[in-house]
Design a protein around this motif. Sequence first.
Motif, PDB file in Angstrom:
ATOM      1  N   ARG A   3      86.436  82.348  23.566  1.00 43.71           N
ATOM      2  CA  ARG A   3      85.503  81.504  22.824  1.00 43.71           C
ATOM      3  C   ARG A   3      85.460  80.085  23.388  1.00 43.71           C
ATOM      4  NH1 ARG A   3      86.743  80.362  16.671  1.00 43.71           N
ATOM      5  NH2 ARG A   3      87.319  78.341  17.429  1.00 43.71           N
ATOM      6  N   HIS A   4      86.566  79.643  23.975  1.00 44.77           N
ATOM      7  CA  HIS A   4      86.677  78.270  24.468  1.00 44.77           C
ATOM      8  C   HIS A   4      86.664  78.152  25.985  1.00 44.77           C
ATOM      9  CE1 HIS A   4      87.481  76.819  20.447  1.00 44.77           C
ATOM     10  NE2 HIS A   4      88.315  77.824  20.297  1.00 44.77           N
ATOM     11  N   LEU A   5      86.485  79.257  26.686  1.00 52.14           N
ATOM     12  CA  LEU A   5      86.584  79.210  28.140  1.00 52.14           C
ATOM     13  C   LEU A   5      85.639  80.221  28.790  1.00 52.14           C
ATOM     14  CD1 LEU A   5      88.142  78.249  30.718  1.00 52.14           C
ATOM     15  CD2 LEU A   5      89.647  80.210  30.332  1.00 52.14           C
ATOM     16  N   ARG A   6      84.971  79.750  29.812  1.00 49.85           N
ATOM     17  CA  ARG A   6      84.174  80.612  30.687  1.00 49.85           C
ATOM     18  C   ARG A   6      84.689  80.389  32.100  1.00 49.85           C
ATOM     19  NH1 ARG A   6      78.089  79.536  32.507  1.00 49.85           N
ATOM     20  NH2 ARG A   6      77.858  81.350  33.827  1.00 49.85           N
ATOM     21  N   VAL A   7      85.038  81.458  32.783  1.00 45.60           N
ATOM     22  CA  VAL A   7      85.536  81.365  34.155  1.00 45.60           C
ATOM     23  C   VAL A   7      84.487  81.964  35.076  1.00 45.60           C
ATOM     24  CG1 VAL A   7      87.361  82.036  35.763  1.00 45.60           C
ATOM     25  CG2 VAL A   7      87.918  81.600  33.353  1.00 45.60           C
ATOM     26  N   ARG A   8      84.168  81.231  36.138  1.00 45.59           N
ATOM     27  CA  ARG A   8      83.202  81.733  37.114  1.00 45.59           C
ATOM     28  C   ARG A   8      83.531  81.156  38.480  1.00 45.59           C
ATOM     29  NH1 ARG A   8      78.916  77.805  37.501  1.00 45.59           N
ATOM     30  NH2 ARG A   8      79.182  76.219  35.909  1.00 45.59           N
ATOM     31  N   VAL A  15      85.657  77.877  38.673  1.00 48.71           N
ATOM     32  CA  VAL A  15      85.266  76.886  37.672  1.00 48.71           C
ATOM     33  C   VAL A  15      85.741  77.369  36.307  1.00 48.71           C
ATOM     34  CG1 VAL A  15      83.360  75.660  36.583  1.00 48.71           C
ATOM     35  CG2 VAL A  15      83.244  76.218  39.030  1.00 48.71           C
ATOM     36  N   LEU A  16      86.590  76.558  35.681  1.00 46.60           N
ATOM     37  CA  LEU A  16      87.045  76.824  34.321  1.00 46.60           C
ATOM     38  C   LEU A  16      86.231  75.902  33.416  1.00 46.60           C
ATOM     39  CD1 LEU A  16      90.873  76.792  35.026  1.00 46.60           C
ATOM     40  CD2 LEU A  16      89.405  78.782  34.819  1.00 46.60           C
ATOM     41  N   GLU A  17      85.257  76.478  32.757  1.00 47.17           N
ATOM     42  CA  GLU A  17      84.364  75.702  31.892  1.00 47.17           C
ATOM     43  C   GLU A  17      84.885  75.783  30.465  1.00 47.17           C
ATOM     44  OE1 GLU A  17      80.106  76.780  30.277  1.00 47.17           O
ATOM     45  OE2 GLU A  17      80.005  76.230  32.405  1.00 47.17           O
ATOM     46  N   LEU A  18      85.480  74.673  30.010  1.00 43.38           N
ATOM     47  CA  LEU A  18      85.992  74.622  28.648  1.00 43.38           C
ATOM     48  C   LEU A  18      84.839  74.319  27.698  1.00 43.38           C
ATOM     49  CD1 LEU A  18      88.492  74.389  30.462  1.00 43.38           C
ATOM     50  CD2 LEU A  18      89.477  72.870  28.782  1.00 43.38           C
ATOM     51  N   ARG A  19      84.916  74.878  26.488  1.00 39.91           N
ATOM     52  CA  ARG A  19      83.826  74.736  25.526  1.00 39.91           C
ATOM     53  C   ARG A  19      84.356  74.462  24.117  1.00 39.91           C
ATOM     54  NH1 ARG A  19      79.092  76.799  26.404  1.00 39.91           N
ATOM     55  NH2 ARG A  19      78.562  77.512  28.472  1.00 39.91           N
ATOM     56  N   GLY A  20      83.572  73.711  23.367  1.00 41.06           N
ATOM     57  CA  GLY A  20      83.872  73.502  21.953  1.00 41.06           C
ATOM     58  C   GLY A  20      85.009  72.535  21.725  1.00 41.06           C
ATOM     59  N   GLU A  21      85.867  72.876  20.762  1.00 41.96           N
ATOM     60  CA  GLU A  21      86.982  72.018  20.382  1.00 41.96           C
ATOM     61  C   GLU A  21      88.243  72.498  21.084  1.00 41.96           C
ATOM     62  OE1 GLU A  21      87.283  71.704  16.139  1.00 41.96           O
ATOM     63  OE2 GLU A  21      85.237  70.972  15.951  1.00 41.96           O
ATOM     64  N   ASP A  23      91.776  72.212  21.109  1.00 41.54           N
ATOM     65  CA  ASP A  23      92.934  71.817  20.323  1.00 41.54           C
ATOM     66  C   ASP A  23      94.064  72.793  20.636  1.00 41.54           C
ATOM     67  OD1 ASP A  23      92.166  74.153  19.025  1.00 41.54           O
ATOM     68  OD2 ASP A  23      91.476  73.134  17.222  1.00 41.54           O
ATOM     69  N   ILE A  24      95.103  72.802  19.837  1.00 42.46           N
ATOM     70  CA  ILE A  24      96.272  73.635  20.134  1.00 42.46           C
ATOM     71  C   ILE A  24      95.929  75.134  20.134  1.00 42.46           C
ATOM     72  CG2 ILE A  24      97.140  73.744  17.763  1.00 42.46           C
ATOM     73  CD1 ILE A  24      99.987  73.365  19.066  1.00 42.46           C
ATOM     74  N   ALA A  25      95.067  75.565  19.227  1.00 40.43           N
ATOM     75  CA  ALA A  25      94.683  76.976  19.177  1.00 40.43           C
ATOM     76  C   ALA A  25      93.862  77.365  20.405  1.00 40.43           C
ATOM     77  CB  ALA A  25      93.904  77.265  17.898  1.00 40.43           C
ATOM     78  N   ALA A  26      92.930  76.520  20.784  1.00 39.16           N
ATOM     79  CA  ALA A  26      92.108  76.788  21.968  1.00 39.16           C
ATOM     80  C   ALA A  26      92.979  76.788  23.226  1.00 39.16           C
ATOM     81  CB  ALA A  26      90.996  75.752  22.091  1.00 39.16           C
ATOM     82  N   ALA A  27      93.905  75.849  23.312  1.00 38.26           N
ATOM     83  CA  ALA A  27      94.781  75.762  24.481  1.00 38.26           C
ATOM     84  C   ALA A  27      95.589  77.042  24.654  1.00 38.26           C
ATOM     85  CB  ALA A  27      95.694  74.548  24.365  1.00 38.26           C
ATOM     86  N   ALA A  28      96.053  77.617  23.542  1.00 39.13           N
ATOM     87  CA  ALA A  28      96.816  78.870  23.616  1.00 39.13           C
ATOM     88  C   ALA A  28      95.968  79.994  24.218  1.00 39.13           C
ATOM     89  CB  ALA A  28      97.320  79.255  22.230  1.00 39.13           C
ATOM     90  N   GLU A  29      94.667  80.001  23.936  1.00 39.21           N
ATOM     91  CA  GLU A  29      93.760  80.997  24.517  1.00 39.21           C
ATOM     92  C   GLU A  29      93.528  80.735  26.002  1.00 39.21           C
ATOM     93  OE1 GLU A  29      89.981  81.055  22.565  1.00 39.21           O
ATOM     94  OE2 GLU A  29      90.828  81.446  20.597  1.00 39.21           O
ATOM     95  N   ILE A  30      93.496  79.479  26.380  1.00 38.12           N
ATOM     96  CA  ILE A  30      93.114  79.082  27.739  1.00 38.12           C
ATOM     97  C   ILE A  30      94.264  79.211  28.739  1.00 38.12           C
ATOM     98  CG2 ILE A  30      92.363  77.089  29.114  1.00 38.12           C
ATOM     99  CD1 ILE A  30      90.751  76.223  26.572  1.00 38.12           C
TER     100      ILE A  30
END
Length: 119
Positions: A3-8, A15-21, A23-30
Amino acid sequence: MTRHLRVRHDRGHTVLELRGEIDIAAAAEIVPHLDMATAEPGARIVIDLTHVEFFDLSGLRLLYRARQRIADGPGRLRLVCAHPLTLRMLRITGTSRLLPPWPTLDAALEHPEGASGPL
């Protein structure tokens, strides 16, 4: 992709395209995707913050993690950021000196190999 990352891949870079907010939860996904991208010897990585709406200390930790993983090898890391508040945080923390931000993805991808971003 999360939800927070698109890789291409674009012009020889991951390219690691970060998206949205970011925060700590998003970072754990990334983190797992960031680690996979930066694990390749000679990796050429661009972290694009163009679509980030919120960026806190967890986001800074991601940038430092990527920089540390790339710094010891022949790879390259570039950052794209034009959001005034995020740029301010990068300046205040000194991150912009370690990882100078580019204003657009095209600028980061088209600049010669040895050049660093504008301050």
